[in-house]
Design a protein around this motif. Structure first.
Motif, PDB file in Angstrom:
ATOM      1  N   VAL A  79      74.784  50.847  25.242  1.00 38.54           N
ATOM      2  CA  VAL A  79      75.392  51.274  23.992  1.00 38.54           C
ATOM      3  C   VAL A  79      75.933  52.603  23.983  1.00 38.54           C
ATOM      4  N   ILE A  80      76.942  52.664  22.874  1.00 38.59           N
ATOM      5  CA  ILE A  80      77.663  54.188  22.758  1.00 38.59           C
ATOM      6  C   ILE A  80      76.386  55.174  22.306  1.00 38.59           C
ATOM      7  N   LYS A  81      76.238  56.378  22.748  1.00 38.55           N
ATOM      8  CA  LYS A  81      75.565  57.204  22.523  1.00 38.55           C
ATOM      9  C   LYS A  81      75.746  57.805  21.127  1.00 38.55           C
ATOM     10  N   LEU A  82      74.684  57.788  20.321  1.00 34.73           N
ATOM     11  CA  LEU A  82      74.952  58.309  18.807  1.00 34.73           C
ATOM     12  C   LEU A  82      75.282  57.775  17.853  1.00 34.73           C
ATOM     13  N   SER A  83      75.101  56.184  18.276  1.00 33.53           N
ATOM     14  CA  SER A  83      75.902  55.071  17.400  1.00 33.53           C
ATOM     15  C   SER A  83      75.149  55.042  16.306  1.00 33.53           C
ATOM     16  N   LEU A  84      73.893  55.130  16.170  1.00 32.72           N
ATOM     17  CA  LEU A  84      72.752  54.996  15.240  1.00 32.72           C
ATOM     18  C   LEU A  84      72.827  55.965  14.283  1.00 32.72           C
ATOM     19  N   GLN A  85      72.808  57.418  14.817  1.00 36.96           N
ATOM     20  CA  GLN A  85      72.129  58.733  14.228  1.00 36.96           C
ATOM     21  C   GLN A  85      73.097  59.041  12.990  1.00 36.96           C
ATOM     22  N   PRO A  86      74.434  58.587  13.311  1.00 34.46           N
ATOM     23  CA  PRO A  86      75.388  58.844  11.659  1.00 34.46           C
ATOM     24  C   PRO A  86      74.803  58.182  10.621  1.00 34.46           C
ATOM     25  N   ILE A  87      74.584  56.657  11.000  1.00 35.15           N
ATOM     26  CA  ILE A  87      74.062  55.728   9.695  1.00 35.15           C
ATOM     27  C   ILE A  87      72.746  56.216   9.267  1.00 35.15           C
ATOM     28  N   ILE A  88      71.792  56.672  10.120  1.00 36.31           N
ATOM     29  CA  ILE A  88      70.455  56.907   9.535  1.00 36.31           C
ATOM     30  C   ILE A  88      70.620  58.406   8.950  1.00 36.31           C
ATOM     31  N   GLU A  89      71.578  59.351   9.098  1.00 37.62           N
ATOM     32  CA  GLU A  89      71.743  60.472   8.603  1.00 37.62           C
ATOM     33  C   GLU A  89      72.357  60.215   7.194  1.00 37.62           C
ATOM     34  N   ASN A  90      73.250  59.309   7.123  1.00 38.81           N
ATOM     35  CA  ASN A  90      73.973  58.750   5.962  1.00 38.81           C
ATOM     36  C   ASN A  90      72.927  58.138   4.811  1.00 38.81           C
ATOM     37  N   TYR A  91      71.971  57.649   5.532  1.00 37.76           N
ATOM     38  CA  TYR A  91      70.935  56.957   4.369  1.00 37.76           C
ATOM     39  C   TYR A  91      70.012  58.121   4.153  1.00 37.76           C
ATOM     40  N   ILE A  92      69.641  59.085   4.963  1.00 39.06           N
ATOM     41  CA  ILE A  92      68.923  60.321   4.436  1.00 39.06           C
ATOM     42  C   ILE A  92      69.548  60.997   3.325  1.00 39.06           C
ATOM     43  N   VAL A  93      70.847  61.329   3.576  1.00 38.67           N
ATOM     44  CA  VAL A  93      71.456  62.199   2.643  1.00 38.67           C
ATOM     45  C   VAL A  93      71.772  61.515   1.389  1.00 38.67           C
ATOM     46  N   HIS A  94      72.249  60.415   1.368  1.00 36.52           N
ATOM     47  CA  HIS A  94      72.826  59.589   0.347  1.00 36.52           C
ATOM     48  C   HIS A  94      71.746  58.496  -0.421  1.00 36.52           C
ATOM     49  N   GLY A  95      70.824  57.871   0.475  1.00 36.83           N
ATOM     50  CA  GLY A  95      70.118  56.416   0.130  1.00 36.83           C
ATOM     51  C   GLY A  95      68.923  56.915  -0.402  1.00 36.83           C
ATOM     52  N   LEU A  96      67.993  57.964   0.557  1.00 41.07           N
ATOM     53  CA  LEU A  96      66.821  57.985   0.267  1.00 41.07           C
ATOM     54  C   LEU A  96      66.565  58.988  -1.236  1.00 41.07           C
ATOM     55  N   ASP A  97      65.408  58.274  -1.699  1.00 41.83           N
ATOM     56  CA  ASP A  97      65.020  58.819  -3.196  1.00 41.83           C
ATOM     57  C   ASP A  97      63.633  59.458  -2.903  1.00 41.83           C
ATOM     58  N   PRO A  98      63.811  60.992  -2.923  1.00 40.92           N
ATOM     59  CA  PRO A  98      62.431  61.715  -2.907  1.00 40.92           C
ATOM     60  C   PRO A  98      61.428  61.382  -3.800  1.00 40.92           C
ATOM     61  N   ASP A  99      62.057  60.803  -4.994  1.00 46.87           N
ATOM     62  CA  ASP A  99      61.085  60.762  -6.094  1.00 46.87           C
ATOM     63  C   ASP A  99      60.058  59.383  -5.924  1.00 46.87           C
ATOM     64  N   ARG A 100      60.723  58.605  -5.003  1.00 50.88           N
ATOM     65  CA  ARG A 100      59.928  57.251  -5.123  1.00 50.88           C
ATOM     66  C   ARG A 100      58.942  57.371  -3.735  1.00 50.88           C
ATOM     67  N   SER A 101      58.057  56.568  -3.967  1.00 49.18           N
ATOM     68  CA  SER A 101      56.957  56.491  -2.972  1.00 49.18           C
ATOM     69  C   SER A 101      57.012  55.359  -2.131  1.00 49.18           C
ATOM     70  N   ASP A 102      58.036  54.437  -2.007  1.00 46.41           N
ATOM     71  CA  ASP A 102      58.285  53.074  -1.334  1.00 46.41           C
ATOM     72  C   ASP A 102      59.460  53.091  -0.587  1.00 46.41           C
ATOM     73  N   ASN A 103      59.985  54.508   0.026  1.00 43.01           N
ATOM     74  CA  ASN A 103      61.222  54.312   0.819  1.00 43.01           C
ATOM     75  C   ASN A 103      60.903  53.620   2.083  1.00 43.01           C
ATOM     76  N   ARG A 104      61.889  52.771   2.441  1.00 40.45           N
ATOM     77  CA  ARG A 104      61.733  52.149   3.432  1.00 40.45           C
ATOM     78  C   ARG A 104      63.145  51.904   4.251  1.00 40.45           C
ATOM     79  N   PHE A 105      62.923  51.807   5.645  1.00 41.53           N
ATOM     80  CA  PHE A 105      64.181  51.998   6.317  1.00 41.53           C
ATOM     81  C   PHE A 105      63.824  51.185   7.697  1.00 41.53           C
ATOM     82  N   SER A 106      64.587  50.006   8.108  1.00 42.87           N
ATOM     83  CA  SER A 106      64.153  49.307   9.417  1.00 42.87           C
ATOM     84  C   SER A 106      65.502  49.204  10.231  1.00 42.87           C
ATOM     85  N   ILE A 107      65.052  49.021  11.372  1.00 46.49           N
ATOM     86  CA  ILE A 107      66.290  48.904  12.636  1.00 46.49           C
ATOM     87  C   ILE A 107      65.795  47.583  13.311  1.00 46.49           C
TER      88      ILE A 107
END
Length: 607
Positions: free
Chosen positions: A491-519
């Motif tokens: 698989v192409i190296k670093l093909s998952l990291q930009p998508i995970i980073e996009n979630y951390i920056v734009h999708g994750l809500d620090p105020d919630r206690s049930d943030n979930r991410f799956s691969i």
């Protein structure tokens, strides 16, 4: 005596005469050689164009005949898929023809909808739906009758007897699906058109699977001629469609219909040429499934005729070039012979390394220009030597920088390990784990590999997610799954990291206690599918459309996350082709799902 003096004066002791003779000989030889090579290349190009056009025409004919064969086979396969129709056909071919009509009347009285299974109506409609069909024949091997539907005229029924007719024996012969009509059938039906070919398919009883008859469709070869209409202007020689016995199914020249091709034994798929009517180029395109061969025959005389104008042009140009190659040097050599001394002397000075000398020739004729050019050449040589010296220095600096760049990553990695050990020794286990994950990420990113095993790419994603799990404690959790034994797939190296980073920056809500991410990685029908799913902020339809547009055409002012998605999508397509890519589904407040798909190259190698 005069001849000897002339030889000594103008040939043996005259360098310029020797140079002129040598140059002229070399020029003539070079021109002749280049002319021959040019003609060979151009003639070869014309021949390849002819062969290519013939090949495309052959493929067109083969495709047409294959389509007709497939059409007939589908007629029979469609019968088996319709129960009522299958029963009608089985009854028709296993009982006298007159009994079939009584059977149809009884069926219609008992079950009105059975009228839709009328076998004769089915075949007649099929025949009327193809303008190339001239006759459609149904042969009953048990009852021994032949029903013939004619495009023009009334249907014909032949009651057969193997003791009185050769038709049953002819129908029992094993023949390929595409062949010529049997002469006994042609005689029995009164068919005189020699431009017919037959496509045959056996019909079996759907219950017992025993053969009960055959379907024969007689096509007009005019349809094949129409398939060649596109190549009418470029086609050379003629095309044939031959059976394995050498019978002519189709002949674009019209010369061999109704005959065995007399040169069939001389044609081989392994030999590009053969002696037929004359020396010819021969191409064979076999179609083993349908049992016919498409043959292209191009007489070499036609190829020579096609290259004749090129040959005349090359000869004319060569003659003019030879004339100029001899005349112009003669004029130039004798005009400069008297003034070359100073130039020779300066060249000898340059050979000793003296670059300071220059030729002072104020005249503007040829030698004056040569002198000026030689002076400029010396100036440029001086500058070139200086540039080469500086370039060597820059090269050494670049090598030192590259060596330093290779040392720095190891230094930083070792430094991070020292800091991690210090943090662990001081009881800061969380900090130690984060430094360890960062160190793993750093070593992976500076690696020179562009394709890595899937398990390593998932581990890189896990280390990246682990940093944020430690940071957000119980408010964030992740899950990584990999199905089967696909961990070794590339698989192409670093093909998952930009998508995970996009979630951390734009999708994750620090105020919630049930943030979930799956691969989840799995192999699906020859493709590797990696699904990255979160329950974060998500996107509305307008923002999702903007992100998808930026993946196709990134704009300079697009957000970094969109650029990262575009980079991953573009790299997938560049490495794996157009079937690879990235898709996004999102709903505001519900989360986002990103799916990466690319071919399973190991599965393709196995298949």
């Amino acid at each position: 005596m005069k001849a000897g003096s002339f030889y000594r004066t103008y040939i043996r002791n005259n360098l310029f005469t020797k140079l002129l003779a040598t140059f002229s000989a070399i020029a003539v030889l070079a021109i002749v050689t280049l002319s021959y090579l040019l003609y060979a290349v151009m003639a070869g190009s014309i021949e390849r164009d002819i062969v290519g056009n013939q090949r495309r025409a052959m493929e067109s004919v083969s495709g047409y005949l294959t389509a007709k064969n497939d059409s007939v086979q589908r007629m029979v396969s469609d019968i088996y898929q319709d129960t009522a129709l299958s029963q009608n056909v089985s009854y028709l071919l296993q009982h006298p023809f007159a009994d079939y009509f009584r059977f149809r009347i009884d069926r219609y009285a008992d079950e009105p909808r059975a009228g839709f299974g009328n076998a004769l109506t089915y075949f007649e409609r099929k025949a009327e739906g193809d303008a190339d069909i001239r006759h459609l024949l149904l042969y009953s091997s048990g009852v021994q009758y032949l029903y013939a539907y004619r495009r023009e005229g009334n249907p014909q029924l032949l009651q057969l007897n193997s003791a009185l007719s050769y038709i049953p024996d002819a129908m029992a012969l094993e023949t390929p699906p595409v062949s010529l009509p049997s002469p006994w059938v042609r005689s029995g039906l009164g068919l005189e058109d020699k431009r017919l070919y037959a496509v045959r398919s056996a019909i079996n009883d759907s219950s017992t699977l025993q053969n009960i008859g055959q379907l024969l469709v007689y096509y007009s070869s005019d349809g094949i001629q129409r398939a060649l209409a596109t190549y009418a202007d470029v086609l050379k020689g003629y095309l044939l469609v031959l059976t394995p016995q050498g019978q002519v199914v189709f002949d674009s020249s019209g010369a061999y219909y109704g005959k065995l091709y007399p040169y069939a034994s001389r044609i081989s798929a392994l030999s590009p040429s053969a002696e037929l009517e004359e020396a010819s180029l021969v191409s064979v395109l076999p179609e083993s499934a349908a049992g016919f061969n498409v043959v292209s025959v191009v007489p070499k005389s036609e190829i020579r005729a096609a290259t004749a104008s090129v040959r005349r042009t090359v000869l004319s140009v060569s003659a003019v070039c030879i004339l100029f190659a001899v005349a112009l040097p003669s004029i130039a050599v004798f005009s400069v012979a008297r003034r070359t001394g100073s130039l020779v002397r300066l060249m000898r000075r340059v050979e000793t390394g003296d670059m300071a000398g220059r030729i002072h020739d104020p005249r503007g004729d040829e030698l004056g220009q040569i002198a000026s050019g030689f002076n400029r050449m010396l100036d440029q040589l001086d500058r070139h030597i200086e540039q080469e010296y500086k370039a060597e220095i820059r090269q050494r600096n670049t090598e030192l920088s590259a060596l330093q760049a290779r040392i720095n990553p190891h230094f930083l990695s070792n430094t991070l390990e020292v800091i991690r050990m210090r943090a662990v020794s001081q009881g800061a286990d969380d900090a130690g784990e984060m430094i360890y994950s960062l160190s793993v990420l750093f070593r992976s990113m500076v690696s020179s590999q562009s394709i890595v095993p899937l398990r390593e790419e998932l581990e890189l994603g896990r280390q990246y997610l682990e940093l944020f799990r430690i940071r957000y404690k119980d408010r964030f959790a992740y899950r990584i799954e990999m199905a089967g034994t696909i961990g070794g797939r590339g698989v192409i190296k670093l093909s998952l990291q930009p998508i995970i980073e996009n979630y951390i920056v734009h999708g994750l809500d620090p105020d919630r206690s049930d943030n979930r991410f799956s691969i989840r990685a799995e192999a699906v029908r020859g493709m590797i599918s990696i699904t990255l799913e979160d329950n974060g902020r998500g996107m509305d339809d307008q923002r999702l459309e903007e992100v998808e547009r930026s993946m196709r055409i990134p704009l300079p002012d697009e957000a970094e996350g969109s650029f990262g998605l575009h980079s991953v999508s573009e790299r997938l397509r560049l490495v794996y082709g157009p079937e690879a890519g990235l898709s996004i589904a999102s709903e505001a407040g519900q989360g986002t799902t990103v799916i990466i798909r690319f071919p399973d190259e190991l599965e393709e190698e196995r298949s």
